[in-house]
Design a protein around this motif. Structure first.
Motif: not given
Length: 150
Positions: A94-104, A111-120
């Protein structure tokens, strides 16, 4: 202070292009740190709606953000275009951990990186439920194997 990670575009299978806006800059002349979370949220939901057919208005299942983190590696500013890299680090029931990065745009290092967790959750009961099959199969395409992670 720990060494900054070297995160590159090759680490991400999906990208969303976004322009920076005049109002994104803070008094110091760079994109304010709080906006990176909005970039993450926009990239994730754009993907879920377009590819996974998430119905944010009427669907029986919705996704709640329950955790997020961002590491800032170098500043960005208006005017400019950024690319948000998206991958799935962990896919649960019921959950997912997304991993993201921001690029110019046109730069290979993040330029930045992180994660974001969703629960459905069920829209009515607000209780966790298994994510819909269409969303799960869409997220499977973004799953990557990262060395050193269980």
């Amino acid at each position: 202070m720990p060494e900054k990670p070297q995160i590159t575009r090759d680490d991400y299978p999906h990208f969303l292009e976004l322009p920076t806006r005049w109002m994104d800059n803070d008094i110091y002349g760079h994109v304010n740190n709080a906006l990176y979370y909005a970039f993450f949220d926009t990239a994730i939901n754009d993907y879920l709606i377009a590819e996974g057919r998430l119905d944010i208005k009427n669907g029986p299942v919705i996704a709640y953000a329950v955790e997020s983190q961002c590491q800032y590696l170098r500043p960005l500013a208006f005017p400019g275009v950024i690319d948000i890299g998206l991958r799935v680090g962990k896919l649960g029931n019921s959950s997912v951990r997304y991993e993201l990065a921001v690029f110019k745009q046109d730069e290979t290092s993040a330029a930045a990186a992180g994660y974001f967790v969703h629960v459905f959750v069920d829209r009515v009961t607000q209780r966790p439920v298994p994510m819909p099959a269409t969303i799960r199969s869409t997220l499977e395409r973004l799953k990557v194997s990262v060395p050193g992670r269980r």
